[in-house]
Write a protein that holds these residues in place. Structure first.
Motif, PDB file in Angstrom:
ATOM      1  N   GLU A  69     -27.780  40.039  23.564  1.00 17.56           N
ATOM      2  CA  GLU A  69     -26.789  39.699  24.583  1.00 17.56           C
ATOM      3  C   GLU A  69     -26.240  40.998  25.165  1.00 17.56           C
ATOM      4  O   GLU A  69     -25.865  41.923  24.420  1.00 17.56           O
ATOM      5  CB  GLU A  69     -25.656  38.864  23.966  1.00 17.56           C
ATOM      6  N   ASP A  81     -22.625  42.759  33.140  1.00 21.41           N
ATOM      7  CA  ASP A  81     -23.056  41.669  34.020  1.00 21.41           C
ATOM      8  C   ASP A  81     -24.544  41.837  34.341  1.00 21.41           C
ATOM      9  O   ASP A  81     -25.156  42.855  34.005  1.00 21.41           O
ATOM     10  CB  ASP A  81     -22.192  41.607  35.291  1.00 21.41           C
ATOM     11  N   PHE A  82     -25.101  40.831  35.012  1.00 20.65           N
ATOM     12  CA  PHE A  82     -26.545  40.792  35.260  1.00 20.65           C
ATOM     13  C   PHE A  82     -27.042  42.047  35.987  1.00 20.65           C
ATOM     14  O   PHE A  82     -27.961  42.733  35.517  1.00 20.65           O
ATOM     15  CB  PHE A  82     -26.874  39.523  36.072  1.00 20.65           C
ATOM     16  N   THR A  98     -26.834  45.223  33.978  1.00 20.75           N
ATOM     17  CA  THR A  98     -27.819  45.230  32.892  1.00 20.75           C
ATOM     18  C   THR A  98     -29.192  45.614  33.427  1.00 20.75           C
ATOM     19  O   THR A  98     -29.894  46.440  32.828  1.00 20.75           O
ATOM     20  CB  THR A  98     -27.882  43.835  32.211  1.00 20.75           C
ATOM     21  N   ARG A 100     -31.695  35.001  39.175  1.00 20.86           N
ATOM     22  CA  ARG A 100     -30.935  35.576  38.053  1.00 20.86           C
ATOM     23  C   ARG A 100     -31.769  35.559  36.764  1.00 20.86           C
ATOM     24  O   ARG A 100     -31.240  35.566  35.661  1.00 20.86           O
ATOM     25  CB  ARG A 100     -29.629  34.798  37.841  1.00 20.86           C
ATOM     26  N   GLN A 101     -33.081  35.544  36.937  1.00 23.06           N
ATOM     27  CA  GLN A 101     -34.003  35.683  35.802  1.00 23.06           C
ATOM     28  C   GLN A 101     -35.089  36.646  36.273  1.00 23.06           C
ATOM     29  O   GLN A 101     -35.940  36.281  37.085  1.00 23.06           O
ATOM     30  CB  GLN A 101     -34.659  34.342  35.447  1.00 23.06           C
ATOM     31  N   GLU A 118     -29.506  35.510  33.398  1.00 23.66           N
ATOM     32  CA  GLU A 118     -28.087  35.140  33.397  1.00 23.66           C
ATOM     33  C   GLU A 118     -28.006  33.657  33.079  1.00 23.66           C
ATOM     34  O   GLU A 118     -28.652  32.833  33.721  1.00 23.66           O
ATOM     35  CB  GLU A 118     -27.473  35.421  34.768  1.00 23.66           C
ATOM     36  N   ARG A 119     -27.211  33.341  32.079  1.00 31.19           N
ATOM     37  CA  ARG A 119     -27.072  31.944  31.648  1.00 31.19           C
ATOM     38  C   ARG A 119     -25.772  31.370  32.207  1.00 31.19           C
ATOM     39  O   ARG A 119     -24.948  32.102  32.769  1.00 31.19           O
ATOM     40  CB  ARG A 119     -27.050  31.878  30.116  1.00 31.19           C
ATOM     41  N   GLY A 146     -22.162  33.015  32.752  1.00 30.41           N
ATOM     42  CA  GLY A 146     -22.296  34.453  32.977  1.00 30.41           C
ATOM     43  C   GLY A 146     -22.888  35.248  31.826  1.00 30.41           C
ATOM     44  O   GLY A 146     -23.014  36.472  31.899  1.00 30.41           O
ATOM     45  N   GLN A 147     -23.248  34.556  30.734  1.00 26.82           N
ATOM     46  CA  GLN A 147     -23.861  35.272  29.610  1.00 26.82           C
ATOM     47  C   GLN A 147     -25.192  35.900  30.071  1.00 26.82           C
ATOM     48  O   GLN A 147     -26.002  35.236  30.722  1.00 26.82           O
ATOM     49  CB  GLN A 147     -24.130  34.275  28.470  1.00 26.82           C
ATOM     50  N   VAL A 148     -25.398  37.179  29.737  1.00 24.80           N
ATOM     51  CA  VAL A 148     -26.632  37.852  30.138  1.00 24.80           C
ATOM     52  C   VAL A 148     -27.469  38.161  28.895  1.00 24.80           C
ATOM     53  O   VAL A 148     -26.988  38.808  27.957  1.00 24.80           O
ATOM     54  CB  VAL A 148     -26.336  39.160  30.916  1.00 24.80           C
TER      55      VAL A 148
END
Lengths: 351, 160
Positions: free
Chosen positions: A230, A234-235, A238, A272-273, A306-307, A310-312
């Protein structure tokens, strides 16, 4: 091939009916078609794989065949079939026996006493031309492609291979050296070339290759096929950190690819992937020489996603697991080192 | 000998000289035909199985300057959007293995097809849903390889 499968299935069915058996036994012919034909061919004439003709089968024990199926030839094209049941392996061996009309030779597992130092001299003179100075068959490579010396009928056997050494008893080697193998072009050394004592010396030398075998560290039970981390950032940050870290580690970075790119139109694709793809060509060159099929897991890729909420996540293949799928000890060594590099990169990115 | 019989014989011979191998972790196929043609059959069969080809990676180009020789080395990436989305949603740790990819490696007039058997991932998961997905992929890949093998044999037989 379907026709052959049907034929084999038909034969199995007939056998079951005739025997009144309620539980289907594995069909050796069908298993052979499914797992072996690509390399050994239907009539066992060989090609990428060594020939499985009568001359060869008449020289070997059923244990040798079983062990060869199980262990394969690590680092070579012959895979290991560890997940096959004993009954399936037995069925393949029986199929080969029935098809060839040969009977198994029994060998004791007793080691042959010989002078390995003298055997080395003899080996260099008589065997190295085909089997290579190090017994690897034809130098580096898996034999998976056809890039072998075309003057050989087949790719010479890798007799320093741990799969071979674990399967072949000394007495079998003695017999093969003495009698040769016509279909592979191996001469009979008992005919005026080596006497019995010298053959024992050569066997002792070949057996000494065992001491040079690479030891592959077993995987921990907790190992997973990927590492998932994790990111505290942020996306976008990262992604930028990953690229900076890879660049610092001398990797060449390819253009980004979205995970869904090419599978769906550009308006529907999830942006976002993303797969950050990278490669070190010098390292890759060495790896491809060791294992040409490596392309199926290339290029190296760190997927950043990004899930919800907002979890990356950063997802990266576990090279320790992947390398072991190739049954290639040399590759395992190279990738275990690479795995450490990846861990350092991820540590840097997620700090 | 009439043309039909000749073709049938050629097809039989070609089928005998090509094949598929299933190991625990790898599926491999060998086709006695040049890589460019085999690649076309691979793409066509992938699409016939309901997958979309996402892209084709040229592996040989970049390696050439380092001395790695191959007549053709391509990796075909393909997948079904619904499956890729389901995997990334429910099993994010599997995203490294999607889309699926087949390596097409050719030397002279021989082409090897190689793919990771998705079933190799099964021992890491107990969830029945994803294990079924691995089995389905594995079946599809076997079917694709079989299609290519038969189509290429038919192709040569038709030309003769």
């Amino acid at each position: 091939m379907h026709a052959l499968r049907l034929l084999f299935s038909g034969l199995s069915l007939a056998t079951m009916v005739a025997g009144g058996v309620g539980h289907a036994a594995p069909d050796g012919g069908e298993l052979y078609v499914e797992h072996c034909v690509a390399c050994h061919q239907m009539e066992g004439q060989g090609g990428i794989g060594l020939p499985l003709l009568n001359d060869k089968l008449a020289d070997v024990s059923d244990d040798y065949l079983r062990s060869t199926v199980r262990l394969g030839r690590p680092g070579r094209v012959m895979p290991s079939f560890m997940r096959m049941s004993d009954a399936q392996v037995d069925a393949i061996v029986k199929f080969l026996r029935d098809k060839s009309g040969t009977t198994a030779v029994e060998f004791s597992n007793e080691r042959v006493a010989g002078n390995a130092a003298h055997g080395k001299t003899l080996y260099t003179e008589h065997c190295a031309k085909c089997h290579g100075a190090d017994g690897s068959g034809e130098g580096e490579g898996t034999g998976v492609t056809q890039s072998r010396d075309r003057s050989f009928l087949v790719m010479p056997a890798s007799i320093s291979n741990p799969g071979f050494l674990a399967s072949a008893p000394d007495q079998m080697m003695q017999r093969v050296i003495a009698a040769g193998r016509k279909p592979s072009g191996m001469p009979a050394f008992s005919r005026g070339k080596l006497d019995e004592s010298e053959i024992r010396d050569v066997v002792a030398y070949v057996r000494s290759f065992e001491q040079q075998a690479r030891v592959v560290e077993p995987l921990d039970e907790e190992e997973r096929p990927t590492h998932v981390y994790e990111s505290p950032y942020d996306f976008d940050t990262t992604v930028a950190n990953v690229k900076a870290s890879l660049g610092g580690a001398n990797f060449r970075i390819f253009p980004d690819r979205l995970l869904e790119q090419g599978l769906v139109d550009e308006f529907s694709v999830n942006t976002r992937q993303i797969g950050v793809r990278f490669c070190n060509f010098n390292v890759l060159y060495g790896m491809l020489k060791t294992e040409p099929r490596l392309g199926i897991v290339l290029p190296c890729r760190i997927t950043i996603m990004e899930r919800e909420g907002g979890q990356v996540l950063l997802v990266i293949p576990n090279l320790r697991v992947v390398s072991r799928w190739f049954n290639n000890d040399e590759l395992v060594g190279l990738w275990d080192q690479m795995e450490e590099t990846f861990t350092e990169i991820i540590d840097e990115v997620t700090l | 000998m009439n043309t039909g019989l000749l073709r049938a014989l050629s097809l039989t011979v070609l089928l005998a000289f090509s094949g598929i191998a299933f190991s625990d972790n790898m599926i491999m196929g060998r086709v006695p035909m040049r890589g460019e043609i085999v690649l076309e059959y691979v793409i066509s069969s992938i699409e016939e199985h309901g997958y979309t080809v996402a892209h084709i990676q040229l592996c040989d180009g970049g390696m050439k300057e380092f001395g790695y020789k191959s007549d053709l080395y391509r990796v075909v990436f393909f997948g079904k959007i619904a499956e890729v989305r389901a995997i990334s949603e429910r099993y994010p740790e599997l995203v490294s293995y999607v889309p699926l990819k087949i390596a097409v490696i050719a030397e002279k007039d021989e082409t090897l097809l190689s793919v990771l058997n998705p079933q190799a991932l099964a021992p890491f998961f107990t969830d029945e849903e994803v294990r079924i997905q691995f089995a389905r992929w594995s079946n599809d890949l076997e079917s694709i390889f079989e299609d290519v093998r038969r189509s290429t044999a038919q192709h040569v037989a038709t030309m003769e």
